[in-house]
Design an enzyme around this catalytic site. Structure first.
Site, mmCIF file in Angstrom:
data_model
loop_
_atom_site.group_PDB
_atom_site.id
_atom_site.type_symbol
_atom_site.label_atom_id
_atom_site.label_comp_id
_atom_site.label_asym_id
_atom_site.label_seq_id
_atom_site.Cartn_x
_atom_site.Cartn_y
_atom_site.Cartn_z
ATOM 1 N N SER A 245 52.001 -17.971 85.697
ATOM 2 C CA SER A 245 50.853 -18.154 84.827
ATOM 3 C C SER A 245 50.347 -16.780 84.442
ATOM 4 O O SER A 245 50.478 -15.811 85.195
ATOM 5 C CB SER A 245 49.782 -18.948 85.571
ATOM 6 O OG SER A 245 48.545 -18.294 85.499
ATOM 7 N N LYS A 246 49.790 -16.711 83.220
ATOM 8 C CA LYS A 246 49.322 -15.410 82.737
ATOM 9 C C LYS A 246 48.235 -14.858 83.647
ATOM 10 O O LYS A 246 47.946 -13.674 83.654
ATOM 11 C CB LYS A 246 48.831 -15.524 81.291
ATOM 12 C CG LYS A 246 49.998 -15.774 80.353
ATOM 13 C CD LYS A 246 49.661 -15.706 78.887
ATOM 14 C CE LYS A 246 50.935 -16.009 78.094
ATOM 15 N NZ LYS A 246 50.726 -16.441 76.754
ATOM 16 N N ARG A 247 47.652 -15.737 84.439
ATOM 17 C CA ARG A 247 46.579 -15.284 85.345
ATOM 18 C C ARG A 247 47.132 -14.826 86.700
ATOM 19 O O ARG A 247 46.378 -14.424 87.560
ATOM 20 C CB ARG A 247 45.550 -16.402 85.545
ATOM 21 C CG ARG A 247 44.662 -16.597 84.336
ATOM 22 C CD ARG A 247 43.777 -17.813 84.493
ATOM 23 N NE ARG A 247 44.558 -19.041 84.524
ATOM 24 C CZ ARG A 247 44.967 -19.692 83.448
ATOM 25 N NH1 ARG A 247 44.666 -19.237 82.256
ATOM 26 N NH2 ARG A 247 45.676 -20.801 83.541
ATOM 27 N N ASP A 248 48.443 -14.916 86.873
ATOM 28 C CA ASP A 248 49.078 -14.519 88.126
ATOM 29 C C ASP A 248 48.963 -12.997 88.272
ATOM 30 O O ASP A 248 49.755 -12.254 87.712
ATOM 31 C CB ASP A 248 50.579 -14.885 88.041
ATOM 32 C CG ASP A 248 51.065 -15.552 89.293
ATOM 33 O OD1 ASP A 248 50.586 -15.170 90.366
ATOM 34 O OD2 ASP A 248 51.930 -16.447 89.185
#
Ligand code: GLU
Length: 475
Positions: A245-248
Protein backbone atom coordinates in the site's frame (compact mmCIF):
# COMPACT_ATOMS: atom_id res chain seq x y z
CA UNK A 1 -0.29 -7.45 -37.78
CA UNK A 2 2.16 -6.63 -34.95
CA UNK A 3 1.11 -6.93 -31.34
CA UNK A 4 0.06 -3.63 -29.87
CA UNK A 5 0.15 -3.13 -26.12
CA UNK A 6 -0.43 -0.07 -24.01
CA UNK A 7 0.48 1.37 -20.68
CA UNK A 8 -2.30 3.69 -19.55
CA UNK A 9 -1.26 5.89 -16.64
CA UNK A 10 -3.54 8.35 -14.91
CA UNK A 11 -1.74 11.59 -14.11
CA UNK A 12 -2.62 11.42 -10.45
CA UNK A 13 0.87 11.46 -8.98
CA UNK A 14 4.38 10.13 -9.16
CA UNK A 15 5.39 6.87 -10.84
CA UNK A 16 4.72 4.10 -8.35
CA UNK A 17 6.59 0.81 -8.38
CA UNK A 18 3.37 -1.08 -9.26
CA UNK A 19 2.68 1.10 -12.28
CA UNK A 20 6.30 0.94 -13.33
CA UNK A 21 5.98 -2.85 -13.31
CA UNK A 22 2.91 -2.69 -15.55
CA UNK A 23 4.77 -0.41 -17.96
CA UNK A 24 7.82 -2.63 -17.86
CA UNK A 25 5.99 -5.87 -18.64
CA UNK A 26 4.19 -4.21 -21.52
CA UNK A 27 7.53 -2.92 -22.76
CA UNK A 28 9.19 -6.35 -22.49
CA UNK A 29 6.25 -7.95 -24.27
CA UNK A 30 6.32 -5.40 -27.10
CA UNK A 31 10.07 -5.56 -27.57
CA UNK A 32 10.22 -9.34 -27.34
CA UNK A 33 7.47 -9.90 -29.88
CA UNK A 34 8.42 -7.11 -32.26
CA UNK A 35 5.23 -5.31 -31.30
CA UNK A 36 4.38 -1.71 -30.54
CA UNK A 37 4.11 -0.01 -27.20
CA UNK A 38 1.63 2.82 -26.67
CA UNK A 39 1.41 5.14 -23.68
CA UNK A 40 -2.11 6.49 -23.35
CA UNK A 41 -2.92 9.14 -20.80
CA UNK A 42 -6.08 8.34 -18.87
CA UNK A 43 -6.91 11.74 -17.47
CA UNK A 44 -10.69 11.50 -17.19
CA UNK A 45 -10.68 11.54 -13.40
CA UNK A 46 -10.20 15.29 -13.52
CA UNK A 47 -10.41 15.83 -9.77
CA UNK A 48 -7.45 13.55 -9.13
CA UNK A 49 -5.19 14.84 -11.89
CA UNK A 50 -2.10 16.68 -10.74
CA UNK A 51 -0.34 19.24 -12.92
CA UNK A 52 3.06 17.65 -13.33
CA UNK A 53 1.79 14.08 -12.99
CA UNK A 54 2.33 13.10 -16.60
CA UNK A 55 5.68 14.79 -17.21
CA UNK A 56 7.00 13.19 -14.06
CA UNK A 57 5.75 9.73 -14.95
CA UNK A 58 7.03 9.84 -18.51
CA UNK A 59 10.42 11.14 -17.47
CA UNK A 60 10.73 8.42 -14.82
CA UNK A 61 9.80 5.74 -17.36
CA UNK A 62 12.52 7.06 -19.65
CA UNK A 63 14.99 7.12 -16.79
CA UNK A 64 14.20 3.46 -16.12
CA UNK A 65 15.00 2.68 -19.71
CA UNK A 66 11.45 2.11 -20.94
CA UNK A 67 10.54 3.67 -24.25
CA UNK A 68 7.46 3.57 -26.45
CA UNK A 69 6.39 3.93 -30.03
CA UNK A 70 3.35 6.19 -29.67
CA UNK A 71 2.20 8.70 -27.09
CA UNK A 72 1.61 12.41 -26.51
CA UNK A 73 5.30 13.11 -27.17
CA UNK A 74 5.48 10.81 -30.18
CA UNK A 75 2.12 10.84 -31.94
CA UNK A 76 1.37 7.95 -34.28
CA UNK A 77 -1.69 7.15 -36.37
CA UNK A 78 -3.98 6.35 -33.46
CA UNK A 79 -4.14 9.64 -31.56
CA UNK A 80 -4.95 11.71 -29.74
CA UNK A 81 -3.21 9.86 -26.90
CA UNK A 82 -4.81 11.86 -24.10
CA UNK A 83 -8.36 10.85 -23.21
CA UNK A 84 -9.64 14.37 -22.56
CA UNK A 85 -8.79 15.11 -26.20
CA UNK A 86 -10.95 12.18 -27.37
CA UNK A 87 -14.30 13.27 -25.91
CA UNK A 88 -15.98 13.50 -29.32
CA UNK A 89 -15.07 9.85 -30.00
CA UNK A 90 -16.67 8.69 -26.73
CA UNK A 91 -19.70 10.89 -27.38
CA UNK A 92 -20.26 9.34 -30.80
CA UNK A 93 -19.93 5.78 -29.50
CA UNK A 94 -22.20 6.52 -26.53
CA UNK A 95 -24.80 7.85 -28.97
CA UNK A 96 -24.46 4.73 -31.11
CA UNK A 97 -24.93 2.50 -28.06
CA UNK A 98 -28.04 4.46 -27.05
CA UNK A 99 -29.43 4.30 -30.59
CA UNK A 100 -28.94 0.54 -30.59
CA UNK A 101 -30.61 0.11 -27.19
CA UNK A 102 -27.46 -0.81 -25.29
CA UNK A 103 -27.37 2.34 -23.21
CA UNK A 104 -29.76 4.93 -21.82
CA UNK A 105 -29.87 8.33 -20.23
CA UNK A 106 -30.13 8.45 -16.45
CA UNK A 107 -31.43 11.67 -14.89
CA UNK A 108 -31.08 10.57 -11.27
CA UNK A 109 -29.37 13.02 -8.98
CA UNK A 110 -26.62 12.07 -6.57
CA UNK A 111 -29.08 12.34 -3.69
CA UNK A 112 -31.62 10.06 -5.37
CA UNK A 113 -28.93 7.46 -6.04
CA UNK A 114 -27.71 7.61 -2.46
CA UNK A 115 -31.26 7.15 -1.13
CA UNK A 116 -31.77 4.20 -3.50
CA UNK A 117 -28.56 2.59 -2.31
CA UNK A 118 -29.44 3.10 1.37
CA UNK A 119 -32.88 1.52 0.80
CA UNK A 120 -31.34 -1.54 -0.92
CA UNK A 121 -28.90 -2.00 1.94
CA UNK A 122 -31.74 -1.64 4.45
CA UNK A 123 -33.61 -4.42 2.61
CA UNK A 124 -30.58 -6.64 3.13
CA UNK A 125 -29.45 -6.80 -0.48
CA UNK A 126 -25.73 -7.40 -0.42
CA UNK A 127 -24.76 -5.77 -3.72
CA UNK A 128 -26.06 -2.42 -4.89
CA UNK A 129 -27.48 -2.42 -8.40
CA UNK A 130 -29.00 0.63 -10.05
CA UNK A 131 -32.79 0.22 -10.07
CA UNK A 132 -33.18 1.11 -13.77
CA UNK A 133 -35.58 3.81 -12.76
CA UNK A 134 -34.60 5.85 -15.84
CA UNK A 135 -34.51 2.97 -18.33
CA UNK A 136 -37.75 4.08 -19.97
CA UNK A 137 -37.81 7.63 -18.71
CA UNK A 138 -39.01 10.23 -21.24
CA UNK A 139 -36.51 12.77 -22.61
CA UNK A 140 -36.02 15.54 -20.06
CA UNK A 141 -34.30 18.89 -20.03
CA UNK A 142 -32.07 17.93 -17.15
CA UNK A 143 -28.43 16.88 -16.77
CA UNK A 144 -28.00 13.18 -17.42
CA UNK A 145 -25.45 10.42 -17.20
CA UNK A 146 -25.38 7.59 -19.74
CA UNK A 147 -25.66 4.08 -18.37
CA UNK A 148 -24.85 0.80 -20.05
CA UNK A 149 -27.78 -1.60 -20.11
CA UNK A 150 -26.23 -4.79 -18.75
CA UNK A 151 -27.63 -7.86 -20.56
CA UNK A 152 -29.44 -10.46 -18.45
CA UNK A 153 -28.04 -13.94 -17.79
CA UNK A 154 -24.80 -13.44 -19.63
CA UNK A 155 -21.44 -14.87 -18.67
CA UNK A 156 -18.18 -13.19 -19.58
CA UNK A 157 -15.36 -15.65 -19.92
CA UNK A 158 -11.85 -14.92 -21.08
CA UNK A 159 -8.57 -16.74 -21.08
CA UNK A 160 -6.28 -14.60 -19.00
CA UNK A 161 -2.56 -14.90 -19.84
CA UNK A 162 -1.73 -15.03 -16.14
CA UNK A 163 -4.84 -16.35 -14.39
CA UNK A 164 -6.14 -18.83 -16.91
CA UNK A 165 -9.88 -19.00 -17.49
CA UNK A 166 -11.83 -16.29 -15.71
CA UNK A 167 -15.63 -15.93 -15.69
CA UNK A 168 -17.95 -13.18 -14.50
CA UNK A 169 -21.76 -13.16 -14.50
CA UNK A 170 -23.80 -10.22 -15.69
CA UNK A 171 -26.21 -10.60 -12.77
CA UNK A 172 -23.45 -9.40 -10.47
CA UNK A 173 -23.08 -6.14 -12.33
CA UNK A 174 -25.60 -3.31 -12.27
CA UNK A 175 -26.17 -0.87 -15.14
CA UNK A 176 -23.00 1.13 -14.91
CA UNK A 177 -22.27 4.71 -15.82
CA UNK A 178 -20.43 5.12 -19.11
CA UNK A 179 -20.56 8.88 -19.33
CA UNK A 180 -20.93 11.13 -16.31
CA UNK A 181 -23.27 14.10 -16.11
CA UNK A 182 -20.40 16.43 -17.02
CA UNK A 183 -19.97 14.61 -20.36
CA UNK A 184 -16.72 12.92 -19.33
CA UNK A 185 -16.54 9.15 -19.80
CA UNK A 186 -15.79 6.79 -16.95
CA UNK A 187 -12.64 4.71 -17.04
CA UNK A 188 -14.29 1.47 -18.23
CA UNK A 189 -16.01 3.05 -21.19
CA UNK A 190 -13.10 5.21 -22.34
CA UNK A 191 -10.67 2.33 -21.90
CA UNK A 192 -12.71 -0.10 -24.01
CA UNK A 193 -13.26 2.46 -26.77
CA UNK A 194 -9.59 3.42 -26.84
CA UNK A 195 -8.27 -0.13 -26.73
CA UNK A 196 -10.47 -0.89 -29.73
CA UNK A 197 -9.62 2.17 -31.83
CA UNK A 198 -5.94 2.01 -30.94
CA UNK A 199 -6.01 -1.62 -32.11
CA UNK A 200 -4.61 -2.93 -28.86
CA UNK A 201 -4.11 -6.69 -29.13
CA UNK A 202 -2.99 -7.46 -25.55
CA UNK A 203 -4.07 -5.71 -22.38
CA UNK A 204 -1.53 -6.38 -19.64
CA UNK A 205 -2.42 -4.66 -16.40
CA UNK A 206 -2.64 -5.12 -12.65
CA UNK A 207 -4.92 -7.65 -11.02
CA UNK A 208 -6.88 -4.82 -9.42
CA UNK A 209 -8.47 -4.22 -12.82
CA UNK A 210 -9.75 -7.74 -13.39
CA UNK A 211 -13.30 -6.92 -12.25
CA UNK A 212 -13.37 -4.13 -14.84
CA UNK A 213 -12.76 -6.55 -17.66
CA UNK A 214 -16.38 -7.85 -17.97
CA UNK A 215 -17.64 -4.26 -18.20
CA UNK A 216 -15.17 -3.56 -20.98
CA UNK A 217 -16.15 -6.80 -22.71
CA UNK A 218 -19.79 -5.66 -22.65
CA UNK A 219 -18.86 -2.71 -24.82
CA UNK A 220 -16.97 -4.95 -27.25
CA UNK A 221 -19.86 -7.41 -27.49
CA UNK A 222 -22.48 -4.71 -27.94
CA UNK A 223 -20.54 -3.20 -30.83
CA UNK A 224 -19.39 -6.46 -32.39
CA UNK A 225 -15.73 -5.65 -31.81
CA UNK A 226 -13.00 -8.26 -31.28
CA UNK A 227 -12.02 -8.61 -27.64
CA UNK A 228 -8.26 -8.25 -26.96
CA UNK A 229 -6.26 -10.80 -25.01
CA UNK A 230 -6.06 -9.95 -21.31
CA UNK A 231 -3.34 -10.62 -18.77
CA UNK A 232 -3.76 -9.46 -15.19
CA UNK A 233 -0.54 -9.36 -13.21
CA UNK A 234 -0.55 -10.52 -9.64
CA UNK A 235 -0.44 -8.27 -6.64
CA UNK A 236 2.78 -6.98 -5.20
CA UNK A 237 2.87 -7.77 -1.49
CA UNK A 238 5.16 -6.73 1.34
CA UNK A 239 7.18 -9.22 3.33
CA UNK A 240 4.23 -9.91 5.62
CA UNK A 241 2.19 -10.98 2.59
CA UNK A 242 0.01 -7.84 2.67
CA UNK A 243 -0.84 -5.96 -0.50
CA UNK A 244 1.71 -3.20 -0.98
CA UNK A 245 0.00 0.00 0.00
CA UNK A 246 1.20 3.50 -0.74
CA UNK A 247 1.01 4.10 3.00
CA UNK A 248 3.46 1.25 3.70
CA UNK A 249 6.14 3.39 5.30
CA UNK A 250 8.79 0.64 5.39
CA UNK A 251 9.11 0.37 1.63
CA UNK A 252 10.18 3.12 -0.72
CA UNK A 253 7.63 2.95 -3.50
CA UNK A 254 8.15 5.79 -5.95
CA UNK A 255 10.70 5.51 -8.74
CA UNK A 256 11.89 9.07 -8.32
CA UNK A 257 12.86 8.34 -4.73
CA UNK A 258 15.17 5.57 -5.90
CA UNK A 259 16.64 7.87 -8.51
CA UNK A 260 17.29 10.49 -5.83
CA UNK A 261 18.94 7.93 -3.56
CA UNK A 262 21.42 7.00 -6.26
CA UNK A 263 20.03 3.70 -7.51
CA UNK A 264 21.03 2.61 -11.01
CA UNK A 265 18.07 2.48 -13.41
CA UNK A 266 19.21 -0.83 -14.91
CA UNK A 267 19.25 -2.38 -11.42
CA UNK A 268 15.75 -1.15 -10.68
CA UNK A 269 14.64 -2.38 -14.09
CA UNK A 270 16.08 -5.81 -13.25
CA UNK A 271 14.43 -5.88 -9.82
CA UNK A 272 11.00 -4.75 -11.05
CA UNK A 273 11.06 -7.32 -13.86
CA UNK A 274 11.40 -10.04 -11.22
CA UNK A 275 8.22 -8.91 -9.47
CA UNK A 276 5.97 -11.54 -10.94
CA UNK A 277 8.24 -12.95 -13.62
CA UNK A 278 10.67 -15.84 -13.15
CA UNK A 279 13.31 -16.06 -15.80
CA UNK A 280 14.94 -19.09 -14.15
CA UNK A 281 18.12 -19.49 -12.14
CA UNK A 282 19.87 -16.32 -13.11
CA UNK A 283 18.61 -13.20 -11.38
CA UNK A 284 21.05 -10.55 -12.54
CA UNK A 285 19.97 -9.59 -16.02
CA UNK A 286 20.40 -6.52 -18.19
CA UNK A 287 17.35 -4.98 -19.90
CA UNK A 288 18.44 -6.59 -23.20
CA UNK A 289 18.75 -10.00 -21.54
CA UNK A 290 15.34 -9.56 -19.92
CA UNK A 291 13.78 -8.84 -23.30
CA UNK A 292 15.46 -11.96 -24.62
CA UNK A 293 14.14 -14.28 -21.91
CA UNK A 294 10.70 -12.68 -21.49
CA UNK A 295 7.54 -14.56 -22.26
CA UNK A 296 4.03 -13.87 -21.00
CA UNK A 297 3.71 -17.57 -20.03
CA UNK A 298 6.40 -17.03 -17.43
CA UNK A 299 4.35 -14.41 -15.60
CA UNK A 300 3.64 -15.80 -12.17
CA UNK A 301 0.18 -16.32 -10.77
CA UNK A 302 1.42 -15.97 -7.19
CA UNK A 303 1.70 -12.64 -5.42
CA UNK A 304 5.11 -11.06 -5.96
CA UNK A 305 6.93 -10.23 -2.74
CA UNK A 306 8.73 -6.92 -2.66
CA UNK A 307 12.02 -7.79 -0.99
CA UNK A 308 14.04 -4.60 -0.33
CA UNK A 309 17.16 -6.66 0.36
CA UNK A 310 17.01 -8.20 -3.06
CA UNK A 311 16.81 -4.75 -4.59
CA UNK A 312 19.83 -3.67 -2.55
CA UNK A 313 21.71 -6.77 -3.63
CA UNK A 314 21.02 -6.15 -7.31
CA UNK A 315 21.92 -2.50 -7.02
CA UNK A 316 25.09 -3.28 -5.09
CA UNK A 317 26.22 -5.72 -7.77
CA UNK A 318 25.43 -3.16 -10.45
CA UNK A 319 27.30 -0.28 -8.78
CA UNK A 320 30.30 -2.49 -8.04
CA UNK A 321 30.78 -3.24 -11.72
CA UNK A 322 30.52 0.31 -13.01
CA UNK A 323 33.53 2.22 -14.32
CA UNK A 324 34.66 4.98 -11.98
CA UNK A 325 33.22 7.85 -14.03
CA UNK A 326 29.74 6.30 -14.07
CA UNK A 327 29.95 5.36 -10.40
CA UNK A 328 30.83 8.99 -9.76
CA UNK A 329 27.55 10.18 -11.31
CA UNK A 330 25.64 8.23 -8.65
CA UNK A 331 27.78 9.29 -5.71
CA UNK A 332 29.57 12.61 -6.14
CA UNK A 333 26.39 14.74 -6.04
CA UNK A 334 25.64 13.22 -2.61
CA UNK A 335 29.12 14.00 -1.31
CA UNK A 336 28.71 17.56 -2.53
CA UNK A 337 25.27 17.93 -1.00
CA UNK A 338 26.57 16.64 2.32
CA UNK A 339 29.41 19.18 2.23
CA UNK A 340 32.07 16.47 2.19
CA UNK A 341 33.94 17.87 -0.79
CA UNK A 342 35.40 21.21 0.15
CA UNK A 343 38.88 22.07 -1.10
CA UNK A 344 39.94 18.55 -2.07
CA UNK A 345 40.98 17.99 -5.65
CA UNK A 346 39.45 15.50 -8.11
CA UNK A 347 42.18 12.94 -7.34
CA UNK A 348 40.96 12.89 -3.75
CA UNK A 349 37.39 12.25 -4.89
CA UNK A 350 38.62 9.50 -7.20
CA UNK A 351 40.56 7.82 -4.37
CA UNK A 352 37.54 8.02 -2.11
CA UNK A 353 35.26 6.47 -4.69
CA UNK A 354 37.76 3.76 -5.57
CA UNK A 355 38.08 2.87 -1.92
CA UNK A 356 34.35 2.66 -1.28
CA UNK A 357 32.93 1.46 -4.61
CA UNK A 358 32.96 -2.19 -3.52
CA UNK A 359 30.94 -1.39 -0.43
CA UNK A 360 28.39 1.09 -1.75
CA UNK A 361 24.87 -0.29 -2.03
CA UNK A 362 23.31 2.90 -3.42
CA UNK A 363 24.76 6.30 -4.27
CA UNK A 364 23.74 8.21 -1.18
CA UNK A 365 25.34 5.60 1.04
CA UNK A 366 28.72 7.04 0.12
CA UNK A 367 27.95 9.82 2.63
CA UNK A 368 27.74 7.68 5.82
CA UNK A 369 30.61 5.51 4.56
CA UNK A 370 32.81 8.56 4.09
CA UNK A 371 31.73 10.20 7.33
CA UNK A 372 32.37 7.13 9.42
CA UNK A 373 35.77 6.72 7.80
CA UNK A 374 36.83 10.33 8.27
CA UNK A 375 35.41 10.61 11.79
CA UNK A 376 36.34 7.17 13.10
CA UNK A 377 37.98 7.42 16.56
CA UNK A 378 41.72 6.76 16.54
CA UNK A 379 42.04 3.96 19.09
CA UNK A 380 44.11 0.78 19.20
CA UNK A 381 42.95 -2.50 20.66
CA UNK A 382 45.08 -5.05 22.50
CA UNK A 383 46.17 -6.88 19.35
CA UNK A 384 47.34 -3.65 17.74
CA UNK A 385 49.25 -2.59 20.85
CA UNK A 386 51.07 -5.92 20.99
CA UNK A 387 52.10 -5.62 17.38
CA UNK A 388 53.27 -2.05 17.81
CA UNK A 389 55.65 -3.20 20.54
CA UNK A 390 57.56 -5.40 18.12
CA UNK A 391 61.12 -4.58 17.28
CA UNK A 392 61.72 -2.26 14.35
CA UNK A 393 58.39 -0.44 14.56
CA UNK A 394 59.86 2.73 16.01
CA UNK A 395 62.51 3.16 13.34
CA UNK A 396 60.00 2.35 10.60
CA UNK A 397 57.52 4.97 11.79
CA UNK A 398 60.26 7.54 12.25
CA UNK A 399 61.72 6.95 8.79
CA UNK A 400 58.35 6.97 7.12
CA UNK A 401 57.25 10.14 8.91
CA UNK A 402 60.46 12.03 8.18
CA UNK A 403 60.22 11.46 4.46
CA UNK A 404 56.62 12.60 4.03
CA UNK A 405 56.21 15.53 1.69
CA UNK A 406 52.97 17.57 1.89
CA UNK A 407 53.44 18.60 -1.74
CA UNK A 408 53.64 15.04 -3.00
CA UNK A 409 51.00 13.37 -0.94
CA UNK A 410 49.28 11.23 -3.55
CA UNK A 411 48.69 7.44 -3.59
CA UNK A 412 51.45 6.72 -6.13
CA UNK A 413 54.15 8.63 -4.22
CA UNK A 414 52.96 7.22 -0.89
CA UNK A 415 53.06 3.68 -2.22
CA UNK A 416 56.63 4.14 -3.44
CA UNK A 417 57.61 5.77 -0.15
CA UNK A 418 56.19 2.87 1.91
CA UNK A 419 58.30 0.49 -0.16
CA UNK A 420 61.39 2.63 0.18
CA UNK A 421 60.90 2.99 3.95
CA UNK A 422 60.87 -0.81 4.12
CA UNK A 423 64.10 -1.03 2.19
CA UNK A 424 65.77 1.62 4.35
CA UNK A 425 64.74 -0.01 7.65
CA UNK A 426 64.68 -3.67 6.72
CA UNK A 427 60.94 -3.98 7.54
CA UNK A 428 59.18 -6.47 5.26
CA UNK A 429 55.71 -7.84 4.49
CA UNK A 430 53.37 -7.78 7.45
CA UNK A 431 55.90 -5.95 9.62
CA UNK A 432 56.06 -3.18 7.03
CA UNK A 433 52.40 -2.65 6.25
CA UNK A 434 50.77 -3.49 9.56
CA UNK A 435 52.55 -0.94 11.77
CA UNK A 436 51.99 1.78 9.18
CA UNK A 437 48.32 0.84 8.84
CA UNK A 438 47.78 0.79 12.60
CA UNK A 439 49.72 4.03 13.06
CA UNK A 440 47.68 5.89 10.45
CA UNK A 441 44.21 4.31 10.48
CA UNK A 442 43.97 2.45 13.82
CA UNK A 443 42.87 -0.61 11.92
CA UNK A 444 44.47 -3.88 10.84
CA UNK A 445 42.47 -4.38 7.65
CA UNK A 446 40.96 -2.25 4.97
CA UNK A 447 41.35 -0.85 1.51
CA UNK A 448 44.71 0.09 -0.02
CA UNK A 449 46.76 1.97 2.53
CA UNK A 450 48.27 4.67 0.25
CA UNK A 451 44.75 5.63 -0.83
CA UNK A 452 43.52 5.80 2.75
CA UNK A 453 46.47 7.99 3.73
CA UNK A 454 45.78 10.26 0.80
CA UNK A 455 42.13 10.54 1.85
CA UNK A 456 42.95 11.36 5.45
CA UNK A 457 45.41 14.02 4.30
CA UNK A 458 48.93 15.07 5.21
CA UNK A 459 48.07 16.87 8.49
CA UNK A 460 46.09 14.00 9.96
CA UNK A 461 48.65 11.38 8.94
CA UNK A 462 51.52 13.39 10.38
CA UNK A 463 49.65 13.96 13.63
CA UNK A 464 48.78 10.27 13.94
CA UNK A 465 52.35 9.16 13.20
CA UNK A 466 53.66 11.50 15.89
CA UNK A 467 51.13 10.25 18.40
CA UNK A 468 51.95 6.63 17.53
CA UNK A 469 55.67 7.25 17.84
CA UNK A 470 55.21 8.78 21.27
CA UNK A 471 53.28 5.72 22.38
CA UNK A 472 55.86 3.31 20.93
CA UNK A 473 58.73 5.20 22.59
CA UNK A 474 57.04 5.35 25.99
CA UNK A 475 55.65 1.82 26.13
N1 GLU B 1 -5.62 4.27 -15.90
C1 GLU B 1 -5.66 2.97 -15.32
C2 GLU B 1 -4.72 2.93 -14.12
O1 GLU B 1 -3.90 3.82 -13.98
C3 GLU B 1 -5.24 1.96 -16.35
C4 GLU B 1 -5.95 0.67 -16.28
C5 GLU B 1 -5.75 -0.18 -17.51
O2 GLU B 1 -4.59 -0.45 -17.83
O3 GLU B 1 -6.72 -0.54 -18.13
O4 GLU B 1 -4.82 2.06 -13.31
Amino acid sequence: MPNRVRYAPSPTGFLHIGNARTALFNYLFARKTGGQMIVRIEDTDTERNVDTGIENQLSMLKWLGIDWDESIDRPGDYGPYRQLERLDIYQAIAQQLMDQGHAYKCYCTKEELEAEKAAQIARGEDKYHYSRKCLHAPEQDKPYAIRFLVPENQTYTFHDLVKGEVTFKSEDIGDWVMVKQNGIPTYNFACAVDDHFMEITHVLRGEDHITNTPRQMMIYHALGWDVPTYGHMTLIVNQHGKKLSKRDGDIIQFIEQYKNLGYAPEALFNFIALLGFSPGEQELLTPAELIEVFSAEKLSNHPATFDPQKLQFINHQTLKNLDLETFKTYTKPHLEAAGLITDQDEAWVDSLLEVFQERTTYGQEIVPLTESFLNAPFEWDEEMRTLMQEEGVKVLLQTFKDGLDPHHFDPVTLKAWIKESGQKTGAKGKMLFMPLRIATTASMHGPELPKLMHLLGFETILERLEKSLQWVVSS
